[in-house]
Design a protein around this motif. Sequence first.
Motif, PDB file in Angstrom:
ATOM      1  N   LYS A  13      -3.200   8.219   6.346  1.00 51.00           N
ATOM      2  CA  LYS A  13      -3.401   6.800   6.032  1.00 51.00           C
ATOM      3  C   LYS A  13      -4.760   6.528   5.395  1.00 51.00           C
ATOM      4  O   LYS A  13      -4.912   5.586   4.622  1.00 51.00           O
ATOM      5  CB  LYS A  13      -3.208   5.950   7.291  1.00 51.00           C
ATOM      6  CG  LYS A  13      -1.824   6.109   7.921  1.00 51.00           C
ATOM      7  CD  LYS A  13      -1.597   5.113   9.053  1.00 51.00           C
ATOM      8  CE  LYS A  13      -0.821   5.729  10.200  1.00 51.00           C
ATOM      9  NZ  LYS A  13      -0.615   4.796  11.326  1.00 51.00           N
ATOM     10  N   SER A  47       0.826  -1.216   0.000  1.00 46.31           N
ATOM     11  CA  SER A  47       0.000   0.000   0.000  1.00 46.31           C
ATOM     12  C   SER A  47       0.861   1.267   0.000  1.00 46.31           C
ATOM     13  O   SER A  47       0.345   2.352  -0.219  1.00 46.31           O
ATOM     14  CB  SER A  47      -0.916   0.015   1.229  1.00 46.31           C
ATOM     15  OG  SER A  47      -1.769  -1.102   1.228  1.00 46.31           O
ATOM     16  N   GLU A  48       2.122   1.128   0.306  1.00 42.86           N
ATOM     17  CA  GLU A  48       2.975   2.329   0.393  1.00 42.86           C
ATOM     18  C   GLU A  48       3.303   2.880  -0.982  1.00 42.86           C
ATOM     19  O   GLU A  48       3.390   2.135  -1.950  1.00 42.86           O
ATOM     20  CB  GLU A  48       4.253   2.005   1.157  1.00 42.86           C
ATOM     21  CG  GLU A  48       4.046   2.024   2.667  1.00 42.86           C
ATOM     22  CD  GLU A  48       5.370   1.955   3.434  1.00 42.86           C
ATOM     23  OE1 GLU A  48       5.684   2.905   4.159  1.00 42.86           O
ATOM     24  OE2 GLU A  48       6.062   0.930   3.315  1.00 42.86           O
ATOM     25  N   GLU A  57      -4.278   7.586   1.756  1.00 46.57           N
ATOM     26  CA  GLU A  57      -3.364   6.661   1.074  1.00 46.57           C
ATOM     27  C   GLU A  57      -4.052   5.341   0.681  1.00 46.57           C
ATOM     28  O   GLU A  57      -3.754   4.774  -0.359  1.00 46.57           O
ATOM     29  CB  GLU A  57      -2.182   6.372   2.013  1.00 46.57           C
ATOM     30  CG  GLU A  57      -0.908   5.922   1.333  1.00 46.57           C
ATOM     31  CD  GLU A  57      -0.226   7.037   0.545  1.00 46.57           C
ATOM     32  OE1 GLU A  57       0.541   6.709  -0.356  1.00 46.57           O
ATOM     33  OE2 GLU A  57      -0.494   8.240   0.826  1.00 46.57           O
ATOM     34  N   THR A  58      -4.961   4.874   1.548  1.00 52.69           N
ATOM     35  CA  THR A  58      -5.626   3.587   1.284  1.00 52.69           C
ATOM     36  C   THR A  58      -6.973   3.757   0.578  1.00 52.69           C
ATOM     37  O   THR A  58      -7.563   2.778   0.125  1.00 52.69           O
ATOM     38  CB  THR A  58      -5.905   2.825   2.600  1.00 52.69           C
ATOM     39  OG1 THR A  58      -6.640   3.686   3.478  1.00 52.69           O
ATOM     40  CG2 THR A  58      -4.607   2.390   3.276  1.00 52.69           C
ATOM     41  N   VAL A  82       2.047  10.554   7.132  1.00 48.49           N
ATOM     42  CA  VAL A  82       1.161  10.023   6.085  1.00 48.49           C
ATOM     43  C   VAL A  82      -0.303  10.132   6.511  1.00 48.49           C
ATOM     44  O   VAL A  82      -0.645   9.823   7.652  1.00 48.49           O
ATOM     45  CB  VAL A  82       1.484   8.528   5.801  1.00 48.49           C
ATOM     46  CG1 VAL A  82       0.523   7.945   4.772  1.00 48.49           C
ATOM     47  CG2 VAL A  82       2.918   8.359   5.332  1.00 48.49           C
TER      48      VAL A  82
END
Lengths: 189, 189
Positions: B92, A188-189, B95-96, B90
Amino acid sequence: MKKSLGAKTLIVPTPVWCVGSYDTKGTPNVMTIAWGGICCSKPACVTISLREATYSYSNIMERQAYTLSVPSEQFVQAADFFGLVSGRRVDKFKETGLTPVHSELVDAPYVGEFPMILECKVIHQYKIGLHTQFVGEIVDTKIDESMLDGDGGPDIEKIRPLVFSPGVQHYHGIGKCIGKAFKVGKKSE
Amino acid sequence: MKKSLGAKTLIVPTPVWCVGSYDTKGTPNVMTIAWGGICCSKPACVTISLREATYSYSNIMERQAYTLSVPSEQFVQAADFFGLVSGRRVDKFKETGLTPVHSELVDAPYVGEFPMILECKVIHQYKIGLHTQFVGEIVDTKIDESMLDGDGGPDIEKIRPLVFSPGVQHYHGIGKCIGKAFKVGKKSE
């Protein structure tokens, strides 16, 4: 669409661990709990929550020590029995034929036949409400040699611990490996 | 024959829960933990242990609230990612692509896509060592309607939560039902 179930302890998964203690006469007792978890890495600590009414609560308050024995699937009947009756009226080791092994490190017995055990000294106790939390420093973790993986660590697929579902009150086994922690998420990064 | 593994946090099973919190700017953050468990039935409480160094620790100290979102197997990658990186650097959720849902009951966000969530108000915090325990009173438990069993409770076989094995650091799924608690052990009486 999410449905509200109220202020309830319905989260999953919860563990199935058997708490070993001695009473004032030195009789070994064991009680099954699902309210507990690891609570610190250094020092290594595990917490369990007990109602004051339980025999184990009095035992642990007195001796300031307990063990956790992890039942495998094959011991589900004994593990459930340990949660059904009080050590005040029944010698649960005698009744099930399981062996109370005296810990050489803490003042408490563990279940010899169960594959994994922790020996704990109480370092804190916190009354929350109906339950009191005991924080036990883990003095040692012992495991049947046949339950180790190739790297010398506990193999959950060999131990086959139980998982408890609050609400429906079912015990489940462990399923297949879904991924390696601190690795599978790197995608996921 | 049992082998000693030392004073380590190697017990199984441990849960995989994602802790939701807001930072001082109101940015939602989420972090995965395995150190936690139910700690009281009345009031319904769940405890989580965090290192002071984590972003979530500061957030929860400030807002005195958190949520727990239970990832199902299909979200293993995101759940692991939530434990790999810090909310300091981040976002998160962004990002996801998962959705931070603002709790209407406590000052914290939860993961909208995860099947089961708990909303918690901090009522105690206890520094144990490297980790600090937060005791959260469960204000509400919410669950996707499709995850309920016939009796209106959470169905662990539908939720499919993850189990964490310390040491080897694997995630496992839930296996088959082994028996009904407070019933299967009655055969031993």
